[in-house]
Scaffold this motif. Sequence first.
Motif, mmCIF file in Angstrom:
data_model
loop_
_atom_site.group_PDB
_atom_site.id
_atom_site.type_symbol
_atom_site.label_atom_id
_atom_site.label_comp_id
_atom_site.label_asym_id
_atom_site.label_seq_id
_atom_site.Cartn_x
_atom_site.Cartn_y
_atom_site.Cartn_z
ATOM 1 N N GLN A 53 -0.996 -30.394 -8.651
ATOM 2 C CA GLN A 53 -0.669 -29.925 -7.308
ATOM 3 C C GLN A 53 -0.238 -31.070 -6.409
ATOM 4 O O GLN A 53 0.711 -30.945 -5.622
ATOM 5 C CB GLN A 53 -1.856 -29.190 -6.696
ATOM 6 C CG GLN A 53 -1.589 -28.618 -5.300
ATOM 7 C CD GLN A 53 -2.723 -27.726 -4.835
ATOM 8 O OE1 GLN A 53 -3.047 -26.732 -5.478
ATOM 9 N NE2 GLN A 53 -3.339 -28.080 -3.719
ATOM 10 N N GLY A 270 -3.639 -21.690 -12.412
ATOM 11 C CA GLY A 270 -2.330 -22.311 -12.437
ATOM 12 C C GLY A 270 -2.286 -23.590 -13.245
ATOM 13 O O GLY A 270 -1.352 -24.380 -13.085
ATOM 14 N N ARG A 272 -4.020 -26.268 -12.978
ATOM 15 C CA ARG A 272 -3.844 -27.299 -11.957
ATOM 16 C C ARG A 272 -4.065 -28.715 -12.474
ATOM 17 O O ARG A 272 -3.288 -29.624 -12.171
ATOM 18 C CB ARG A 272 -4.774 -27.041 -10.773
ATOM 19 C CG ARG A 272 -4.700 -28.151 -9.732
ATOM 20 C CD ARG A 272 -5.388 -27.834 -8.451
ATOM 21 N NE ARG A 272 -5.395 -29.001 -7.570
ATOM 22 C CZ ARG A 272 -5.884 -28.994 -6.344
ATOM 23 N NH1 ARG A 272 -6.391 -27.882 -5.829
ATOM 24 N NH2 ARG A 272 -5.864 -30.106 -5.614
#
Length: 392
Positions: A53, A270, A272
């Motif tokens: 991220q 996601g 991450r």
Amino acid sequence: MRAGVLAAALAALVCTTATAATTASAESPSPRPAVQVDVPAGVTAGVAVFDRQTGTFTEQLNTAGQFRSASVVKLLIALDVLWNRSPDALSAADRARIDTMLRGSDDTAASTFWANNGSGAIVDRMVTRLGLTDTARPPSTHPGYWGYTALSARDTVKIYRYMLDSAPAATRDYLLGDLRQSTRCATDGYDQHFGIAGSFNRPWAVKQGWSGFSSGGCTATTATVASEPNAKVTKVAKEPAGTVARTPAGADAIDLARPALHTTGVVGAGDRSIVAVFTLHSSGTSYGKAYTDIGRLTRSLNVPGASRPAGTWVGTWGSGVRVRTQATTTSGTVTTLPAGVEVLVGCQQRGQQVSEPPYVNDWWAYLPQYGGYMTNIYLSVPENQVPGVPVC
């Protein structure tokens, strides 16, 4: 009365373990306040945690250090098979091989691809394709053994970044789909849900590696007994006998002697964070101790996006200790534990009385990461119940 300590020496060890590692905590998200990576005594580690991220590393320790890959190289073997080829174009046999190689860490499947696709040339191709800097084919003394491929933590992060951000979507989804389905018991009888898989709640996807151990637990049996006796497991070797010696200095200088245990993968919604933890352990270290040490190290990391399971970490003793579907010895077996491994206890309840002379105990611990129960008689605590752990 029952005590989970066999002798004064074990009592001292239990005290140390309880002080250092038994921590009750509610589930909490990462990132956490920055702390120093906890590398247990006698362990050599290479660690990298990359936050996709923010595009930054949250942990870096000896990231360029080269370790023998063990089964982590199966990521490169699978990517090589799929280079410029859709998963849909694979033969049924090759697709089955990739599935079992990544989910169950199957060695036979890896050896088939290794032999058919050029052996060390696989590694050479992937080094060029992915721009890897520390990865190298197995040493010249052992050219046929894919588990001796050299890998580093930072190169492993590159491999996962390629899969996540650059590989064709079909390849990404297929390979990560297999890694999300990692089985607790590998095809060689080793419990492979250590490190990432043991430290964080799903979602995660993992590829683990181990080499140089003689027993890995994870041999389930449905035998019904009044007590929980020791069981034996058999190792499937990842390398030939007589090759556990350090190679000469220079390009081939990777450590083939010390037991190796590695955990790699992606964590969090996601995907991450990418986590790569490579470890070498002192000669003679048992699988259960190495499993526990890499777990403690992994739990000390700042892994953005991860959530940590609630419970109390407690040491165990004995070998062949079974995890059951219910708090009875007549219920089904989920798996067996690596000897002496640390387990996460979520709660405890009374169940069938178990005898391991001179001890008896009718309390059972629920292990949420296994989805089953173990008798408290094999927990390294001085009383029948684990202090501070709630009743189920």
